[in-house]
Design an enzyme around this catalytic site. Sequence first.
Site, PDB file in Angstrom:
ATOM      1  N   HIS A 179       6.455  -1.438   1.156  1.00  0.00           N
ATOM      2  CA  HIS A 179       5.515  -2.536   0.906  1.00  0.00           C
ATOM      3  C   HIS A 179       6.251  -3.773   0.382  1.00  0.00           C
ATOM      4  CE1 HIS A 179       1.760  -0.557   1.706  1.00  0.00           C
ATOM      5  NE2 HIS A 179       1.865   0.328   0.732  1.00  0.00           N
ATOM      6  N   HIS A 226       8.296  -5.547   2.991  1.00  0.00           N
ATOM      7  CA  HIS A 226       7.380  -6.257   3.891  1.00  0.00           C
ATOM      8  C   HIS A 226       7.013  -7.610   3.264  1.00  0.00           C
ATOM      9  CE1 HIS A 226       3.491  -5.847   6.559  1.00  0.00           C
ATOM     10  NE2 HIS A 226       4.277  -6.825   6.940  1.00  0.00           N
ATOM     11  N   HIS A 261       8.048   4.636  -0.223  1.00  0.00           N
ATOM     12  CA  HIS A 261       6.768   4.088   0.248  1.00  0.00           C
ATOM     13  C   HIS A 261       6.547   2.689  -0.343  1.00  0.00           C
ATOM     14  CE1 HIS A 261       2.386   4.488   1.354  1.00  0.00           C
ATOM     15  NE2 HIS A 261       2.290   3.613   0.367  1.00  0.00           N
ATOM     16  N   GLU A 262       6.617   2.582  -1.665  1.00  0.00           N
ATOM     17  CA  GLU A 262       6.363   1.298  -2.320  1.00  0.00           C
ATOM     18  C   GLU A 262       7.459   0.283  -1.992  1.00  0.00           C
ATOM     19  OE1 GLU A 262       3.524   0.924  -3.260  1.00  0.00           O
ATOM     20  OE2 GLU A 262       2.847   2.968  -3.726  1.00  0.00           O
TER      21      GLU A 262
END
Length: 600
Positions: free
Chosen positions: A390, A393, A386-387
Amino acid sequence: MSNNRDHIEEKYQWDLTTIFAKDRDWEKEEEALGADLKKVKTAAGHLLDSGQNLLEITNQYLALSRRLEKLYVYASMKNDQDTTVAKYQEFQAKAISLAAKFNQTFAFYEPEFMQLSKENYQHFLAECPQLTAYSHFFEKLFQQKEHVLSHKEEELLAAAGEIFGSAGETFEILDNADIVFPTVLDDQNQEVELTHGNFITLMESKDRTVRKAAYQAYYSVYEQFQHTYAKTLETNVKVHNFQAKTRKYKSAREAALADNFIPESVYDTLLQAVNKHLPLLRRYVKLRQKILGLADLKMYDIYTPLSKTDMSFTYDQALKKAQEVLAVFGKDYAERVHRVFTERWIDVQVNKGKRSGAYSGGSYDTNAFILLNWQDTLDNLFTLVHETGHSLHSVFTRENQPYVYGDYSIFLAEIASTTNENILTETLLQEVTDDKERFAILNHYLDGFKGTVFRQSQFAEFEQLIHQTAQAGEVLTSDYLSSLYADLNEKYYGLAKKDNPEIQYEWARIPHFYYNFYVYQYATGFAAASYLAHKIVYGSQEDKDKYLSYLKAGNSDYPLKIIAKAGVDMTKGDYLDAAFQVFEERLTELEKLVEKGLYK
Protein backbone atom coordinates in the site's frame (compact mmCIF):
# COMPACT_ATOMS: atom_id res chain seq x y z
CA MET A 1 0.02 -6.23 29.44
CA SER A 2 1.08 -3.65 26.82
CA ASN A 3 3.77 -1.09 27.62
CA ASN A 4 3.08 2.59 27.82
CA ARG A 5 4.27 4.30 24.68
CA ASP A 6 7.14 6.13 26.37
CA HIS A 7 8.83 2.77 27.06
CA ILE A 8 9.19 1.98 23.34
CA GLU A 9 12.46 2.72 21.55
CA GLU A 10 12.21 5.72 19.23
CA LYS A 11 13.32 3.70 16.17
CA TYR A 12 10.16 1.57 16.51
CA GLN A 13 7.86 4.64 16.53
CA TRP A 14 6.73 6.52 13.46
CA ASP A 15 7.98 10.08 13.18
CA LEU A 16 4.93 12.32 12.84
CA THR A 17 7.06 15.45 13.35
CA THR A 18 7.66 15.19 9.60
CA ILE A 19 4.00 16.28 9.21
CA PHE A 20 3.84 18.95 11.93
CA ALA A 21 6.93 19.62 14.06
CA LYS A 22 4.79 20.47 17.10
CA ASP A 23 1.15 20.12 18.12
CA ARG A 24 0.92 23.91 18.21
CA ASP A 25 1.74 23.99 14.47
CA TRP A 26 -1.24 21.70 13.87
CA GLU A 27 -3.49 23.94 15.97
CA LYS A 28 -2.40 27.06 14.05
CA GLU A 29 -3.07 25.34 10.71
CA GLU A 30 -6.47 24.09 11.92
CA GLU A 31 -7.46 27.67 12.81
CA ALA A 32 -6.06 29.04 9.54
CA LEU A 33 -7.87 26.46 7.43
CA GLY A 34 -11.16 27.18 9.22
CA ALA A 35 -10.71 30.89 8.47
CA ASP A 36 -9.80 30.22 4.82
CA LEU A 37 -12.89 28.06 4.36
CA LYS A 38 -15.06 31.01 5.48
CA LYS A 39 -13.46 33.24 2.83
CA VAL A 40 -14.28 30.77 0.04
CA LYS A 41 -18.03 31.01 0.67
CA THR A 42 -18.14 34.01 -1.67
CA ALA A 43 -17.14 31.69 -4.56
CA ALA A 44 -20.57 30.02 -4.60
CA GLY A 45 -22.55 31.10 -7.66
CA HIS A 46 -19.46 32.23 -9.60
CA LEU A 47 -17.78 28.97 -10.70
CA LEU A 48 -18.84 29.36 -14.34
CA ASP A 49 -18.46 33.14 -14.68
CA SER A 50 -15.39 32.49 -16.84
CA GLY A 51 -12.71 29.93 -17.63
CA GLN A 52 -10.41 31.84 -15.26
CA ASN A 53 -13.00 31.53 -12.46
CA LEU A 54 -13.34 27.80 -13.04
CA LEU A 55 -9.56 27.46 -12.82
CA GLU A 56 -9.15 29.62 -9.70
CA ILE A 57 -12.02 28.06 -7.73
CA THR A 58 -10.90 24.53 -8.71
CA ASN A 59 -7.39 25.43 -7.55
CA GLN A 60 -8.83 26.70 -4.25
CA TYR A 61 -10.96 23.58 -3.82
CA LEU A 62 -8.00 21.25 -4.34
CA ALA A 63 -5.53 23.34 -2.29
CA LEU A 64 -7.89 23.41 0.72
CA SER A 65 -8.64 19.69 0.34
CA ARG A 66 -4.90 19.02 0.33
CA ARG A 67 -4.39 20.97 3.57
CA LEU A 68 -7.40 19.29 5.18
CA GLU A 69 -6.03 15.81 4.41
CA LYS A 70 -2.68 16.65 6.00
CA LEU A 71 -4.41 17.95 9.13
CA TYR A 72 -6.66 14.91 9.31
CA VAL A 73 -3.79 12.43 8.93
CA TYR A 74 -1.81 13.95 11.80
CA ALA A 75 -4.84 14.04 14.11
CA SER A 76 -6.01 10.51 13.34
CA MET A 77 -2.54 8.95 13.59
CA LYS A 78 -1.75 10.75 16.83
CA ASN A 79 -5.04 9.41 18.16
CA ASP A 80 -4.40 5.89 16.82
CA GLN A 81 -1.00 5.61 18.52
CA ASP A 82 -2.71 6.01 21.92
CA THR A 83 -6.50 6.34 21.93
CA THR A 84 -6.54 7.17 25.66
CA VAL A 85 -5.01 10.63 25.17
CA ALA A 86 -7.82 13.21 25.39
CA LYS A 87 -5.85 15.87 23.50
CA TYR A 88 -5.67 13.77 20.33
CA GLN A 89 -9.26 12.63 20.65
CA GLU A 90 -10.06 16.35 20.51
CA PHE A 91 -7.73 16.87 17.52
CA GLN A 92 -9.51 14.09 15.64
CA ALA A 93 -12.95 15.50 16.50
CA LYS A 94 -11.84 18.93 15.24
CA ALA A 95 -10.51 17.40 12.00
CA ILE A 96 -13.81 15.57 11.40
CA SER A 97 -15.73 18.78 12.06
CA LEU A 98 -13.48 20.68 9.65
CA ALA A 99 -14.08 18.02 6.98
CA ALA A 100 -17.84 18.50 7.38
CA LYS A 101 -17.38 22.30 7.00
CA PHE A 102 -15.26 21.74 3.89
CA ASN A 103 -17.99 19.55 2.34
CA GLN A 104 -20.68 22.13 3.10
CA THR A 105 -18.52 25.00 1.83
CA PHE A 106 -17.96 23.29 -1.52
CA ALA A 107 -21.43 21.74 -1.82
CA PHE A 108 -21.98 24.27 -4.63
CA TYR A 109 -19.08 23.00 -6.75
CA GLU A 110 -20.52 19.94 -8.49
CA PRO A 111 -24.07 21.27 -9.04
CA GLU A 112 -22.67 24.46 -10.58
CA PHE A 113 -20.19 22.56 -12.72
CA MET A 114 -23.03 20.39 -14.03
CA GLN A 115 -24.63 23.50 -15.57
CA LEU A 116 -21.64 23.71 -17.90
CA SER A 117 -22.36 22.56 -21.44
CA LYS A 118 -19.71 20.73 -23.43
CA GLU A 119 -19.69 23.66 -25.88
CA ASN A 120 -18.99 26.25 -23.16
CA TYR A 121 -16.39 23.92 -21.66
CA GLN A 122 -14.50 24.02 -24.98
CA HIS A 123 -14.68 27.84 -24.93
CA PHE A 124 -13.27 27.84 -21.40
CA LEU A 125 -10.39 25.58 -22.48
CA ALA A 126 -9.54 27.94 -25.35
CA GLU A 127 -9.75 30.95 -23.04
CA CYS A 128 -7.78 29.31 -20.23
CA PRO A 129 -5.45 26.50 -21.45
CA GLN A 130 -4.29 25.75 -17.86
CA LEU A 131 -7.64 23.96 -17.38
CA THR A 132 -6.31 21.02 -19.45
CA ALA A 133 -4.39 19.93 -16.33
CA TYR A 134 -7.79 18.93 -14.92
CA SER A 135 -9.17 17.25 -18.07
CA HIS A 136 -9.74 13.80 -16.54
CA PHE A 137 -11.05 15.33 -13.31
CA PHE A 138 -13.67 17.29 -15.29
CA GLU A 139 -14.42 14.31 -17.55
CA LYS A 140 -15.34 12.22 -14.49
CA LEU A 141 -17.65 15.00 -13.27
CA PHE A 142 -19.38 15.15 -16.66
CA GLN A 143 -19.96 11.39 -16.44
CA GLN A 144 -21.81 11.88 -13.12
CA LYS A 145 -23.92 14.73 -14.47
CA GLU A 146 -27.29 13.04 -14.28
CA HIS A 147 -26.65 12.01 -10.65
CA VAL A 148 -25.72 15.41 -9.23
CA LEU A 149 -28.55 17.47 -7.72
CA SER A 150 -29.13 21.19 -7.41
CA HIS A 151 -26.90 23.29 -5.15
CA LYS A 152 -29.66 23.53 -2.53
CA GLU A 153 -30.28 19.78 -2.60
CA GLU A 154 -26.55 18.99 -2.45
CA GLU A 155 -26.18 21.35 0.50
CA LEU A 156 -29.04 19.59 2.31
CA LEU A 157 -27.51 16.16 1.67
CA ALA A 158 -24.08 17.35 2.82
CA ALA A 159 -25.60 18.82 5.99
CA ALA A 160 -27.38 15.53 6.67
CA GLY A 161 -24.14 13.55 6.30
CA GLU A 162 -23.76 13.01 10.04
CA ILE A 163 -27.37 11.82 10.30
CA PHE A 164 -26.87 9.38 7.42
CA GLY A 165 -23.83 7.98 9.20
CA SER A 166 -25.56 7.58 12.56
CA ALA A 167 -26.61 3.94 12.04
CA GLY A 168 -22.98 2.96 11.48
CA GLU A 169 -21.85 5.04 14.46
CA THR A 170 -24.53 3.46 16.66
CA PHE A 171 -23.33 0.03 15.58
CA GLU A 172 -19.74 0.94 16.47
CA ILE A 173 -20.68 2.29 19.91
CA LEU A 174 -22.87 -0.72 20.67
CA ASP A 175 -20.33 -3.21 19.35
CA ASN A 176 -17.16 -1.66 20.77
CA ALA A 177 -18.26 0.12 23.94
CA ASP A 178 -21.60 -1.07 25.28
CA ILE A 179 -21.90 -4.81 24.87
CA VAL A 180 -20.16 -6.97 27.45
CA PHE A 181 -18.96 -10.44 26.58
CA PRO A 182 -18.84 -13.25 29.17
CA THR A 183 -15.67 -14.79 30.57
CA VAL A 184 -14.31 -18.07 29.20
CA LEU A 185 -11.35 -20.33 29.86
CA ASP A 186 -8.28 -19.89 27.63
CA ASP A 187 -5.58 -22.41 26.68
CA GLN A 188 -3.96 -22.08 30.11
CA ASN A 189 -7.30 -22.77 31.80
CA GLN A 190 -7.35 -19.15 32.98
CA GLU A 191 -10.55 -17.13 33.02
CA VAL A 192 -10.46 -14.32 30.45
CA GLU A 193 -13.13 -11.88 29.39
CA LEU A 194 -14.01 -12.35 25.74
CA THR A 195 -13.25 -9.34 23.51
CA HIS A 196 -13.16 -8.65 19.77
CA GLY A 197 -9.39 -8.63 20.14
CA ASN A 198 -9.01 -12.10 21.67
CA PHE A 199 -11.92 -13.87 19.95
CA ILE A 200 -9.93 -14.91 16.87
CA THR A 201 -6.99 -15.93 19.08
CA LEU A 202 -9.34 -18.23 20.99
CA MET A 203 -10.78 -19.52 17.69
CA GLU A 204 -7.21 -20.42 16.67
CA SER A 205 -6.69 -22.45 19.84
CA LYS A 206 -5.51 -26.04 19.40
CA ASP A 207 -7.94 -27.00 22.20
CA ARG A 208 -11.39 -27.65 20.77
CA THR A 209 -13.16 -27.15 24.09
CA VAL A 210 -11.68 -23.63 24.26
CA ARG A 211 -12.82 -22.88 20.70
CA LYS A 212 -16.33 -24.17 21.28
CA ALA A 213 -16.86 -22.36 24.59
CA ALA A 214 -15.55 -19.04 23.22
CA TYR A 215 -17.63 -19.38 20.04
CA GLN A 216 -20.86 -20.13 21.85
CA ALA A 217 -20.29 -17.40 24.44
CA TYR A 218 -19.41 -14.82 21.78
CA TYR A 219 -22.45 -15.43 19.62
CA SER A 220 -24.81 -15.67 22.61
CA VAL A 221 -24.32 -11.90 22.99
CA TYR A 222 -25.20 -11.28 19.33
CA GLU A 223 -28.25 -13.48 19.72
CA GLN A 224 -29.27 -11.42 22.76
CA PHE A 225 -28.99 -8.10 20.87
CA GLN A 226 -30.00 -9.38 17.43
CA HIS A 227 -33.01 -7.07 17.10
CA THR A 228 -30.97 -3.93 17.82
CA TYR A 229 -28.26 -4.98 15.36
CA ALA A 230 -30.94 -5.73 12.76
CA LYS A 231 -32.38 -2.24 13.18
CA THR A 232 -28.99 -0.49 12.81
CA LEU A 233 -28.18 -2.57 9.72
CA GLU A 234 -31.62 -2.04 8.18
CA THR A 235 -31.37 1.71 8.77
CA ASN A 236 -27.96 1.79 7.12
CA VAL A 237 -29.24 -0.17 4.10
CA LYS A 238 -32.19 2.23 3.84
CA VAL A 239 -29.77 5.17 3.81
CA HIS A 240 -27.83 3.58 0.92
CA ASN A 241 -31.03 2.91 -1.00
CA PHE A 242 -32.38 6.41 -0.30
CA GLN A 243 -29.16 8.08 -1.46
CA ALA A 244 -29.09 5.96 -4.62
CA LYS A 245 -32.72 6.76 -5.45
CA THR A 246 -32.20 10.46 -4.72
CA ARG A 247 -29.28 10.50 -7.16
CA LYS A 248 -31.26 8.62 -9.82
CA TYR A 249 -29.40 5.31 -9.68
CA LYS A 250 -31.25 2.02 -10.22
CA SER A 251 -29.80 0.53 -7.02
CA ALA A 252 -27.46 1.20 -4.11
CA ARG A 253 -24.94 -1.17 -5.69
CA GLU A 254 -24.91 0.74 -8.97
CA ALA A 255 -24.40 4.00 -7.04
CA ALA A 256 -21.58 2.60 -4.89
CA LEU A 257 -19.68 1.10 -7.83
CA ALA A 258 -20.18 4.25 -9.92
CA ASP A 259 -17.92 6.11 -7.48
CA ASN A 260 -15.02 4.12 -8.95
CA PHE A 261 -16.56 3.87 -12.44
CA ILE A 262 -16.85 0.10 -12.04
CA PRO A 263 -19.61 -1.63 -14.04
CA GLU A 264 -21.84 -3.95 -12.03
CA SER A 265 -20.77 -6.80 -14.32
CA VAL A 266 -17.43 -6.92 -12.39
CA TYR A 267 -19.36 -7.71 -9.19
CA ASP A 268 -21.56 -10.29 -10.92
CA THR A 269 -18.57 -11.93 -12.62
CA LEU A 270 -16.90 -12.31 -9.21
CA LEU A 271 -19.93 -13.96 -7.59
CA GLN A 272 -20.45 -16.27 -10.58
CA ALA A 273 -16.81 -17.39 -10.52
CA VAL A 274 -16.80 -17.93 -6.75
CA ASN A 275 -20.03 -19.92 -6.82
CA LYS A 276 -18.66 -22.05 -9.65
CA HIS A 277 -15.58 -22.84 -7.55
CA LEU A 278 -17.30 -23.46 -4.20
CA PRO A 279 -16.46 -27.19 -4.46
CA LEU A 280 -12.80 -26.15 -3.91
CA LEU A 281 -13.69 -24.46 -0.62
CA ARG A 282 -15.66 -27.50 0.53
CA ARG A 283 -12.72 -29.70 -0.45
CA TYR A 284 -10.45 -27.59 1.73
CA VAL A 285 -12.98 -27.81 4.58
CA LYS A 286 -12.96 -31.62 4.23
CA LEU A 287 -9.17 -31.66 4.32
CA ARG A 288 -9.29 -29.49 7.44
CA GLN A 289 -11.64 -32.03 9.03
CA LYS A 290 -9.25 -34.86 8.19
CA ILE A 291 -6.19 -33.03 9.55
CA LEU A 292 -7.97 -32.11 12.77
CA GLY A 293 -9.23 -35.70 13.08
CA LEU A 294 -12.84 -34.68 13.70
CA ALA A 295 -15.93 -36.73 12.98
CA ASP A 296 -18.00 -33.55 12.80
CA LEU A 297 -16.30 -30.31 11.75
CA LYS A 298 -18.03 -27.18 13.08
CA MET A 299 -17.70 -23.51 12.18
CA TYR A 300 -15.62 -22.97 15.32
CA ASP A 301 -13.00 -25.31 13.80
CA ILE A 302 -12.53 -23.16 10.69
CA TYR A 303 -9.85 -20.82 12.04
CA THR A 304 -7.45 -22.98 14.02
CA PRO A 305 -4.15 -23.37 12.13
CA LEU A 306 -3.56 -26.83 10.74
CA SER A 307 0.22 -26.64 10.95
CA LYS A 308 2.05 -27.71 14.07
CA THR A 309 5.09 -25.69 12.94
CA ASP A 310 5.14 -22.06 14.09
CA MET A 311 7.43 -20.14 11.72
CA SER A 312 8.84 -17.23 13.70
CA PHE A 313 10.37 -13.95 12.52
CA THR A 314 11.61 -11.12 14.68
CA TYR A 315 10.79 -7.68 13.33
CA ASP A 316 14.37 -7.17 12.11
CA GLN A 317 14.37 -10.59 10.40
CA ALA A 318 11.05 -9.69 8.77
CA LEU A 319 12.47 -6.42 7.43
CA LYS A 320 15.41 -8.31 5.89
CA LYS A 321 13.16 -10.97 4.33
CA ALA A 322 10.70 -8.37 3.00
CA GLN A 323 13.52 -6.42 1.33
CA GLU A 324 14.87 -9.61 -0.27
CA VAL A 325 11.45 -10.61 -1.59
CA LEU A 326 10.43 -7.16 -2.87
CA ALA A 327 13.74 -6.75 -4.73
CA VAL A 328 11.99 -8.65 -7.55
CA PHE A 329 10.42 -5.32 -8.64
CA GLY A 330 13.83 -3.76 -9.34
CA LYS A 331 16.03 -0.94 -8.07
CA ASP A 332 13.47 1.92 -7.93
CA TYR A 333 11.05 -0.09 -5.82
CA ALA A 334 13.81 -1.46 -3.56
CA GLU A 335 15.19 2.02 -2.82
CA ARG A 336 11.78 3.22 -1.68
CA VAL A 337 11.23 0.12 0.47
CA HIS A 338 14.54 0.91 2.17
CA ARG A 339 13.28 4.41 2.98
CA VAL A 340 10.04 3.07 4.48
CA PHE A 341 12.00 0.63 6.66
CA THR A 342 14.77 3.00 7.82
CA GLU A 343 13.25 6.50 8.07
CA ARG A 344 10.70 5.81 10.84
CA TRP A 345 7.63 5.52 8.63
CA ILE A 346 6.47 2.49 10.69
CA ASP A 347 4.92 2.39 14.16
CA VAL A 348 5.92 -1.12 15.13
CA GLN A 349 5.19 -2.21 18.69
CA VAL A 350 2.01 -2.79 20.65
CA ASN A 351 1.43 -0.18 23.37
CA LYS A 352 -1.34 0.61 25.81
CA GLY A 353 -4.24 2.37 24.08
CA LYS A 354 -2.90 1.81 20.55
CA ARG A 355 -5.39 1.10 17.82
CA SER A 356 -5.44 -2.61 16.98
CA GLY A 357 -4.65 -4.13 13.58
CA ALA A 358 -2.51 -2.64 10.84
CA TYR A 359 -2.84 -0.09 8.07
CA SER A 360 -0.94 2.13 5.64
CA GLY A 361 -1.94 5.78 5.79
CA GLY A 362 -0.88 9.30 4.97
CA SER A 363 -1.72 12.13 2.62
CA TYR A 364 -0.20 13.64 -0.51
CA ASP A 365 2.22 15.77 1.54
CA THR A 366 3.25 13.19 4.14
CA ASN A 367 5.16 9.94 4.23
CA ALA A 368 3.10 6.80 3.56
CA PHE A 369 3.15 5.69 7.20
CA ILE A 370 2.41 2.16 8.43
CA LEU A 371 0.80 1.16 11.73
CA LEU A 372 1.62 -2.35 13.01
CA ASN A 373 1.10 -4.23 16.27
CA TRP A 374 4.08 -6.51 15.85
CA GLN A 375 4.17 -10.19 16.90
CA ASP A 376 6.99 -12.54 15.78
CA THR A 377 4.79 -14.63 13.48
CA LEU A 378 4.59 -15.65 9.83
CA ASP A 379 1.27 -13.79 9.67
CA ASN A 380 2.96 -10.56 10.76
CA LEU A 381 5.61 -10.96 8.05
CA PHE A 382 2.75 -11.09 5.54
CA THR A 383 1.16 -8.04 7.17
CA LEU A 384 4.44 -6.12 6.78
CA VAL A 385 4.74 -6.84 3.04
CA HIS A 386 0.99 -6.18 2.59
CA GLU A 387 1.13 -2.70 4.15
CA THR A 388 4.41 -1.96 2.38
CA GLY A 389 2.56 -2.67 -0.88
CA HIS A 390 0.00 0.00 0.00
CA SER A 391 2.70 2.47 1.01
CA LEU A 392 4.75 1.95 -2.15
CA HIS A 393 1.58 2.41 -4.23
CA SER A 394 1.11 5.76 -2.46
CA VAL A 395 4.75 6.77 -2.90
CA PHE A 396 4.87 6.01 -6.63
CA THR A 397 1.51 7.72 -7.20
CA ARG A 398 2.49 10.90 -5.35
CA GLU A 399 5.88 11.07 -7.05
CA ASN A 400 4.34 10.79 -10.52
CA GLN A 401 0.96 12.55 -10.30
CA PRO A 402 -0.18 16.05 -9.36
CA TYR A 403 -2.43 16.34 -6.29
CA VAL A 404 -5.63 16.14 -8.34
CA TYR A 405 -4.65 12.58 -9.39
CA GLY A 406 -2.40 11.85 -6.41
CA ASP A 407 -4.58 9.18 -4.86
CA TYR A 408 -5.95 5.89 -6.18
CA SER A 409 -9.35 4.23 -6.09
CA ILE A 410 -10.13 1.74 -3.34
CA PHE A 411 -10.86 -0.72 -6.14
CA LEU A 412 -7.17 -0.75 -7.09
CA ALA A 413 -5.72 -0.37 -3.58
CA GLU A 414 -5.93 -4.00 -2.47
CA ILE A 415 -4.17 -5.22 -5.62
CA ALA A 416 -0.86 -3.54 -4.70
CA SER A 417 -0.85 -4.97 -1.19
CA THR A 418 -1.93 -8.51 -2.00
CA THR A 419 0.41 -8.76 -4.99
CA ASN A 420 3.22 -8.39 -2.45
CA GLU A 421 1.66 -11.11 -0.29
CA ASN A 422 1.39 -13.48 -3.23
CA ILE A 423 4.99 -12.83 -4.24
CA LEU A 424 6.07 -13.57 -0.65
CA THR A 425 4.16 -16.87 -0.74
CA GLU A 426 5.74 -17.78 -4.08
CA THR A 427 9.23 -16.92 -2.80
CA LEU A 428 8.86 -18.81 0.48
CA LEU A 429 7.61 -21.91 -1.37
CA GLN A 430 10.61 -21.73 -3.72
CA GLU A 431 13.07 -21.44 -0.84
CA VAL A 432 11.66 -23.84 1.74
CA THR A 433 13.29 -27.27 2.09
CA ASP A 434 11.52 -28.53 5.21
CA ASP A 435 8.16 -30.19 4.46
CA LYS A 436 6.67 -29.07 7.77
CA GLU A 437 7.49 -25.44 6.98
CA ARG A 438 6.10 -25.96 3.47
CA PHE A 439 2.91 -27.26 5.09
CA ALA A 440 2.73 -24.08 7.24
CA ILE A 441 3.18 -21.76 4.21
CA LEU A 442 0.57 -23.61 2.14
CA ASN A 443 -1.84 -23.55 5.09
CA HIS A 444 -1.30 -19.79 5.48
CA TYR A 445 -1.95 -19.18 1.78
CA LEU A 446 -5.08 -21.36 1.61
CA ASP A 447 -6.51 -19.78 4.77
CA GLY A 448 -5.77 -16.32 3.35
CA PHE A 449 -7.52 -17.18 0.08
CA LYS A 450 -10.44 -18.68 2.00
CA GLY A 451 -10.76 -15.55 4.14
CA THR A 452 -10.28 -13.03 1.34
CA VAL A 453 -11.81 -14.49 -1.82
CA PHE A 454 -14.43 -16.91 -0.53
CA ARG A 455 -15.44 -15.18 2.71
CA GLN A 456 -15.53 -11.62 1.32
CA SER A 457 -17.56 -12.87 -1.66
CA GLN A 458 -20.00 -14.48 0.79
CA PHE A 459 -20.28 -11.07 2.46
CA ALA A 460 -20.74 -9.40 -0.94
CA GLU A 461 -23.53 -11.81 -1.84
CA PHE A 462 -25.28 -11.16 1.49
CA GLU A 463 -24.87 -7.40 1.10
CA GLN A 464 -26.42 -7.41 -2.35
CA LEU A 465 -29.39 -9.52 -1.24
CA ILE A 466 -30.25 -7.39 1.79
CA HIS A 467 -30.16 -4.18 -0.26
CA GLN A 468 -32.43 -5.76 -2.89
CA THR A 469 -34.84 -6.99 -0.20
CA ALA A 470 -35.05 -3.56 1.44
CA GLN A 471 -35.43 -1.87 -1.96
CA ALA A 472 -38.41 -4.15 -2.62
CA GLY A 473 -40.03 -2.74 0.51
CA GLU A 474 -39.49 -5.73 2.79
CA VAL A 475 -38.37 -5.40 6.41
CA LEU A 476 -34.90 -6.63 7.35
CA THR A 477 -35.89 -8.39 10.57
CA SER A 478 -33.32 -10.31 12.59
CA ASP A 479 -35.14 -13.52 11.60
CA TYR A 480 -34.77 -12.71 7.92
CA LEU A 481 -31.12 -11.68 8.23
CA SER A 482 -30.19 -14.73 10.31
CA SER A 483 -32.00 -17.16 8.01
CA LEU A 484 -30.40 -15.67 4.89
CA TYR A 485 -26.94 -15.69 6.45
CA ALA A 486 -27.27 -19.29 7.66
CA ASP A 487 -28.30 -20.42 4.15
CA LEU A 488 -25.36 -18.64 2.53
CA ASN A 489 -22.92 -20.02 5.08
CA GLU A 490 -24.12 -23.57 4.43
CA LYS A 491 -23.83 -23.04 0.67
CA TYR A 492 -20.24 -21.83 0.96
CA TYR A 493 -18.75 -24.19 3.53
CA GLY A 494 -21.00 -27.22 3.09
CA LEU A 495 -21.54 -27.36 6.88
CA ALA A 496 -25.19 -27.85 7.83
CA LYS A 497 -26.83 -24.81 9.44
CA LYS A 498 -28.72 -27.01 11.90
CA ASP A 499 -25.36 -28.22 13.28
CA ASN A 500 -23.97 -24.67 13.46
CA PRO A 501 -26.81 -22.56 14.89
CA GLU A 502 -24.58 -19.76 16.22
CA ILE A 503 -23.22 -18.76 12.78
CA GLN A 504 -26.59 -17.34 11.76
CA TYR A 505 -25.79 -14.30 13.96
CA GLU A 506 -22.41 -13.55 12.39
CA TRP A 507 -23.91 -10.83 10.16
CA ALA A 508 -24.52 -8.77 13.31
CA ARG A 509 -20.80 -8.36 14.09
CA ILE A 510 -19.43 -7.49 10.63
CA PRO A 511 -18.63 -3.74 10.43
CA HIS A 512 -18.04 -3.99 6.67
CA PHE A 513 -21.79 -4.29 6.08
CA TYR A 514 -21.93 -0.58 6.94
CA TYR A 515 -19.31 0.35 4.30
CA ASN A 516 -21.60 0.36 1.25
CA PHE A 517 -20.49 -2.39 -1.17
CA TYR A 518 -16.85 -2.28 -0.16
CA VAL A 519 -15.98 -5.90 0.57
CA TYR A 520 -16.17 -7.32 -2.97
CA GLN A 521 -12.98 -5.34 -3.71
CA TYR A 522 -10.99 -7.50 -1.29
CA ALA A 523 -11.91 -10.56 -3.36
CA THR A 524 -11.34 -9.00 -6.80
CA GLY A 525 -8.10 -7.45 -5.51
CA PHE A 526 -6.71 -10.73 -4.17
CA ALA A 527 -7.57 -12.60 -7.36
CA ALA A 528 -6.02 -9.93 -9.60
CA ALA A 529 -2.96 -9.88 -7.35
CA SER A 530 -2.56 -13.64 -7.65
CA TYR A 531 -2.61 -13.29 -11.43
CA LEU A 532 -0.12 -10.37 -11.41
CA ALA A 533 2.26 -11.95 -8.89
CA HIS A 534 2.69 -14.95 -11.18
CA LYS A 535 3.57 -12.59 -14.06
CA ILE A 536 6.07 -10.67 -11.94
CA VAL A 537 7.85 -13.74 -10.57
CA TYR A 538 7.86 -15.78 -13.80
CA GLY A 539 7.27 -13.20 -16.53
CA SER A 540 9.41 -10.68 -18.37
CA GLN A 541 10.83 -7.26 -17.48
CA GLU A 542 7.93 -5.83 -19.49
CA ASP A 543 5.47 -7.42 -17.01
CA LYS A 544 7.30 -5.69 -14.11
CA ASP A 545 7.38 -2.37 -15.97
CA LYS A 546 3.64 -2.57 -16.67
CA TYR A 547 2.99 -3.26 -13.01
CA LEU A 548 5.09 -0.25 -11.91
CA SER A 549 3.14 1.91 -14.41
CA TYR A 550 -0.06 0.88 -12.63
CA LEU A 551 1.48 1.94 -9.28
CA LYS A 552 2.38 5.34 -10.77
CA ALA A 553 -0.98 6.01 -12.43
CA GLY A 554 -2.95 7.16 -9.38
CA ASN A 555 -6.33 8.54 -10.48
CA SER A 556 -5.10 9.75 -13.85
CA ASP A 557 -7.41 7.32 -15.67
CA TYR A 558 -10.38 5.04 -14.89
CA PRO A 559 -9.50 2.12 -12.56
CA LEU A 560 -10.36 -0.63 -15.04
CA LYS A 561 -8.21 1.02 -17.71
CA ILE A 562 -5.27 1.40 -15.31
CA ILE A 563 -5.31 -2.24 -14.25
CA ALA A 564 -5.88 -3.38 -17.86
CA LYS A 565 -2.56 -1.71 -18.75
CA ALA A 566 -0.93 -3.89 -16.06
CA GLY A 567 -2.33 -6.95 -17.84
CA VAL A 568 -5.63 -7.77 -16.09
CA ASP A 569 -9.04 -7.45 -17.76
CA MET A 570 -11.37 -7.38 -14.76
CA THR A 571 -14.54 -7.33 -16.85
CA LYS A 572 -13.85 -10.97 -17.73
CA GLY A 573 -13.49 -14.01 -15.48
CA ASP A 574 -10.06 -15.15 -16.72
CA TYR A 575 -8.11 -13.58 -13.85
CA LEU A 576 -10.50 -15.23 -11.37
CA ASP A 577 -10.16 -18.64 -12.99
CA ALA A 578 -6.36 -18.26 -12.89
CA ALA A 579 -6.50 -17.44 -9.16
CA PHE A 580 -8.68 -20.47 -8.43
CA GLN A 581 -6.26 -22.61 -10.41
CA VAL A 582 -3.41 -21.54 -8.10
CA PHE A 583 -5.63 -22.27 -5.09
CA GLU A 584 -6.39 -25.75 -6.41
CA GLU A 585 -2.72 -26.49 -7.18
CA ARG A 586 -1.69 -25.53 -3.65
CA LEU A 587 -4.62 -27.39 -2.13
CA THR A 588 -3.53 -30.50 -4.06
CA GLU A 589 0.02 -30.02 -2.81
CA LEU A 590 -1.21 -29.77 0.80
CA GLU A 591 -3.32 -32.90 0.30
CA LYS A 592 -0.19 -34.77 -0.81
CA LEU A 593 1.71 -33.61 2.28
CA VAL A 594 -1.22 -34.79 4.41
CA GLU A 595 -1.03 -38.19 2.73
CA LYS A 596 2.59 -38.34 3.90
CA GLY A 597 1.27 -37.97 7.46
CA LEU A 598 2.97 -34.61 8.14
CA TYR A 599 0.11 -33.24 10.20
CA LYS A 600 0.21 -36.01 12.82
